[in-house]
Design a protein around this motif. Structure first.
Motif, PDB file in Angstrom:
ATOM      1  N   VAL A 181       0.912  -1.052   0.051  1.00 45.99           N
ATOM      2  CA  VAL A 181      -0.106   0.116   0.003  1.00 45.99           C
ATOM      3  C   VAL A 181       0.766   1.080  -0.033  1.00 45.99           C
ATOM      4  O   VAL A 181       0.542   2.139  -0.951  1.00 45.99           O
ATOM      5  N   VAL A 182       2.012   1.314   0.796  1.00 47.68           N
ATOM      6  CA  VAL A 182       2.666   2.572   1.043  1.00 47.68           C
ATOM      7  C   VAL A 182       3.549   2.701  -0.220  1.00 47.68           C
ATOM      8  O   VAL A 182       3.521   3.824  -0.746  1.00 47.68           O
ATOM      9  N   MET A 223      -1.775  10.030   7.667  1.00 46.91           N
ATOM     10  CA  MET A 223      -2.086   9.023   8.478  1.00 46.91           C
ATOM     11  C   MET A 223      -2.281   9.555   9.899  1.00 46.91           C
ATOM     12  O   MET A 223      -2.424   8.614  10.919  1.00 46.91           O
ATOM     13  N   GLN A 224      -2.404  10.938  10.237  1.00 45.91           N
ATOM     14  CA  GLN A 224      -2.761  11.661  11.431  1.00 45.91           C
ATOM     15  C   GLN A 224      -4.405  11.389  11.486  1.00 45.91           C
ATOM     16  O   GLN A 224      -4.944  11.450  12.536  1.00 45.91           O
ATOM     17  N   ARG A 225      -4.979  11.043  10.269  1.00 49.94           N
ATOM     18  CA  ARG A 225      -6.442  10.894  10.146  1.00 49.94           C
ATOM     19  C   ARG A 225      -6.870   9.519  10.063  1.00 49.94           C
ATOM     20  O   ARG A 225      -6.714   9.160   8.737  1.00 49.94           O
ATOM     21  N   PRO A 226      -7.132   8.866  11.142  1.00 52.21           N
ATOM     22  CA  PRO A 226      -7.384   7.395  10.814  1.00 52.21           C
ATOM     23  C   PRO A 226      -8.727   6.903   9.897  1.00 52.21           C
ATOM     24  O   PRO A 226      -8.993   5.920   9.557  1.00 52.21           O
ATOM     25  N   ASN A 227      -9.668   8.216   9.529  1.00 52.98           N
ATOM     26  CA  ASN A 227     -10.520   7.828   8.602  1.00 52.98           C
ATOM     27  C   ASN A 227     -10.333   8.249   7.209  1.00 52.98           C
ATOM     28  O   ASN A 227     -11.212   8.123   6.424  1.00 52.98           O
ATOM     29  N   ALA A 228      -8.763   8.387   7.108  1.00 55.09           N
ATOM     30  CA  ALA A 228      -8.506   8.934   5.643  1.00 55.09           C
ATOM     31  C   ALA A 228      -8.260   7.824   4.666  1.00 55.09           C
ATOM     32  O   ALA A 228      -8.206   6.648   5.131  1.00 55.09           O
ATOM     33  N   PRO A 229      -8.514   8.034   3.190  1.00 56.65           N
ATOM     34  CA  PRO A 229      -8.347   6.913   2.380  1.00 56.65           C
ATOM     35  C   PRO A 229      -7.131   6.195   2.550  1.00 56.65           C
ATOM     36  O   PRO A 229      -7.148   4.816   2.315  1.00 56.65           O
ATOM     37  N   LEU A 230      -5.938   6.654   2.991  1.00 53.78           N
ATOM     38  CA  LEU A 230      -4.802   5.940   3.050  1.00 53.78           C
ATOM     39  C   LEU A 230      -5.134   4.822   4.373  1.00 53.78           C
ATOM     40  O   LEU A 230      -4.648   3.576   4.166  1.00 53.78           O
ATOM     41  N   ALA A 239      -7.373   1.953   3.068  1.00 55.02           N
ATOM     42  CA  ALA A 239      -6.541   1.379   1.990  1.00 55.02           C
ATOM     43  C   ALA A 239      -5.511   0.179   2.865  1.00 55.02           C
ATOM     44  O   ALA A 239      -5.260  -1.031   2.756  1.00 55.02           O
ATOM     45  N   LEU A 240      -5.179   0.680   4.182  1.00 54.10           N
ATOM     46  CA  LEU A 240      -4.323  -0.069   4.845  1.00 54.10           C
ATOM     47  C   LEU A 240      -4.915  -1.146   5.617  1.00 54.10           C
ATOM     48  O   LEU A 240      -4.592  -2.434   5.569  1.00 54.10           O
ATOM     49  N   LEU A 241      -6.028  -0.637   6.043  1.00 55.11           N
ATOM     50  CA  LEU A 241      -6.935  -1.836   6.968  1.00 55.11           C
ATOM     51  C   LEU A 241      -7.376  -2.811   5.747  1.00 55.11           C
ATOM     52  O   LEU A 241      -7.389  -3.892   6.250  1.00 55.11           O
ATOM     53  N   ASP A 242      -7.989  -2.416   4.664  1.00 53.78           N
ATOM     54  CA  ASP A 242      -8.488  -3.349   3.901  1.00 53.78           C
ATOM     55  C   ASP A 242      -7.342  -4.174   3.357  1.00 53.78           C
ATOM     56  O   ASP A 242      -7.598  -5.552   2.848  1.00 53.78           O
ATOM     57  N   ALA A 243      -5.951  -3.775   3.304  1.00 53.07           N
ATOM     58  CA  ALA A 243      -5.152  -4.748   2.862  1.00 53.07           C
ATOM     59  C   ALA A 243      -4.581  -5.770   4.104  1.00 53.07           C
ATOM     60  O   ALA A 243      -4.157  -6.713   3.639  1.00 53.07           O
TER      61      ALA A 243
END
Ligand SMILES: C[S@@+](CC[C@H](N)C(=O)[O-])C[C@H]1O[C@@H](n2cnc3c(N)ncnc32)[C@H](O)[C@@H]1O
Length: 401
Positions: A37-38, A55-62, A65-69
């Protein structure tokens, strides 16, 4: 700072983010999934500092994407079938005995929904007429929940390891199957994190399945999630965990059945306390006391006292001792319905199906001879119709298998 060092910092921060959002311990987070992902983001021309800021925002798209992965979604219909057999043979009759007329089930960490629909099919086919059913499936992974809501599955969801215990789907095109309407109608899905206080969100349940989820969690996250789940059980309700997820009962719950079943129950508020250690003997008295008056004769043990003793033994893990107590009880009080039912369930758990069936037939026949609303005294006073309904549910299941 070199770009390599910055990339490593982004990777480390990404793992921290995943751990805090999911409860996963570090060793359960796939390094390749995070790395993929990174690197994909960096390849799109984004800078490490941009990624750090996002990554300061836990609901951001990144973060999504990390959780989904990293979230593993392996599942299939009627996975660990012995737990569904237990649901039918023990959990449902126990809920009916408590007087539940609306059974609520929850598949916590349901992935793409196969477990949720399997619980719904099992409940629908084992409750007695007039009792309604509702099943909730929750997961952190929104994409899998969308898939679950569609209710259309391929071969991978139907594996030999999971026999089709109850009607659940019908064939559509290309070998795919679609969940039948009656099962869909009682099932819903919602996105939820198991680290959040869940009872406050969804109320309480007669049965919760949380399987193959906690296995990835850190010890603190396991404790937090189990605390939330235990509070979301009705008194007398059951939780079923994955086969290697805990090695002792979660706080406030007692183990039911053999350890490999991983089934636990929240005790009823009036359940007997665990037996106390016997107090040490009193020191001998120096002064001789006058002879004590003869004790009045003890009343004979009541069936409820003996039954309560058997329940204490079950809770202490001594099912063989409980069975002996119940046998002795039934010798004296042949028509004591709560004892017959309890012994039938013990026989079933011990693998003596024939004995369990014979006892369940007696429960059903004796209950059928009583007015349905007549209250039967026992550790819990319950009307005769509940004994009849429980025996019916058990005997019907037996003929299905
Ligand atoms: C391996 S699947 C288990 C599916 C099903 N329970 C079974 O046993 O067949 C694990 C699921 O737990 C979910 N999960 C992991 N951590 C979670 C959390 N903190 N909150 C909610 N769901 C979570 C994952 O998204 C994944 O779908």
């Amino acid at each position: 700072m070199s770009s390599q060092v910055e990339s490593l910092q982004v990777l480390a921060r990404a793992r921290e983010l995943v751990a805090s959002c999911t409860g996963f311990r570090d060793t359960a987070i796939s390094p390749t999934a995070v790395d993929r992902v990174v690197r994909a983001e960096l390849a799109r021309g984004r800078s490490p500092s941009e990624l750090m800021a996002e990554m300061q925002r836990p609901n951001a798209p990144l973060a999504r994407a990390l959780l989904d992965a990293v979230l593993v979604g392996e599942t299939y219909f009627f996975r660990h079938p012995e737990q569904f057999r237990f649901l039918a043979a023990e959990v449902v009759p126990s809920a009916l005995r408590r007087g539940s007329l609306h059974l609520r089930g929850w598949s916590a960490g349901c992935a793409s929904g196969e477990e949720t629909y399997s619980i719904a099919a099992c409940l629908l086919n084992t409750v007695t007429p007039g009792v309604t059913v509702e099943v909730l499936g929750t997961d952190l992974h929104e994409g899998r929940l969308e898939y679950a809501r569609r209710g259309v599955y391929g071969n991978w969801s139907r594996r030999e390891a999971g026999p089709l215990l109850y009607p659940l789907y019908q064939e559509v095109a290309d070998g795919r199957v679609s969940v039948i309407d009656s099962v869909r109608a009682v099932t819903r899905f919602a996105q939820t994190n198991l680290l959040e206080p869940l009872a406050e969100m969804y109320g309480q349940f007669d049965v919760i399945f949380c399987r193959n989820v906690l296995t990835y969690f850190s010890q603190d996250a396991v404790t937090a999630a189990l605390g939330h789940l235990a509070r979301a059980l009705v008194p007398g309700g059951h939780i079923l965990l994955g086969t290697v997820e805990v090695d002792h009962p979660p706080e406030g719950l007692v183990r039911v059945g053999p350890p490999e079943l991983q089934a636990f129950r929240r005790p009823l508020p009036n359940a007997p306390p665990p037996p106390r250690p016997t107090p040490p003997p009193e020191p001998p008295k120096v002064v001789r006391a006058p002879p004590a008056p003869p004790e009045p004769p003890k009343p004979p043990p009541s069936p409820i006292r003996l039954h309560t003793d058997a329940l204490q033994r079950i809770e202490g893990g001594d099912e063989a001792g409980a069975a002996h107590t119940l046998e002795a009880l039934l010798e004296q009080f042949r028509d004591y319905l709560p004892g017959m039912l309890e012994l039938a369930l013990l026989r079933e758990r011990a693998g003596s199906r024939e004995a369990a069936f014979a006892l369940m037939h007696s429960v059903r026949d004796s209950a059928a001879r009583l007015p349905p609303d007549q209250i039967i005294e026992g550790p819990e006073p319950l009307p005769a119709r509940f004994y009849r309904a429980s025996a019916d549910a058990f005997l019907t299941l037996g003929s299905i298998e």
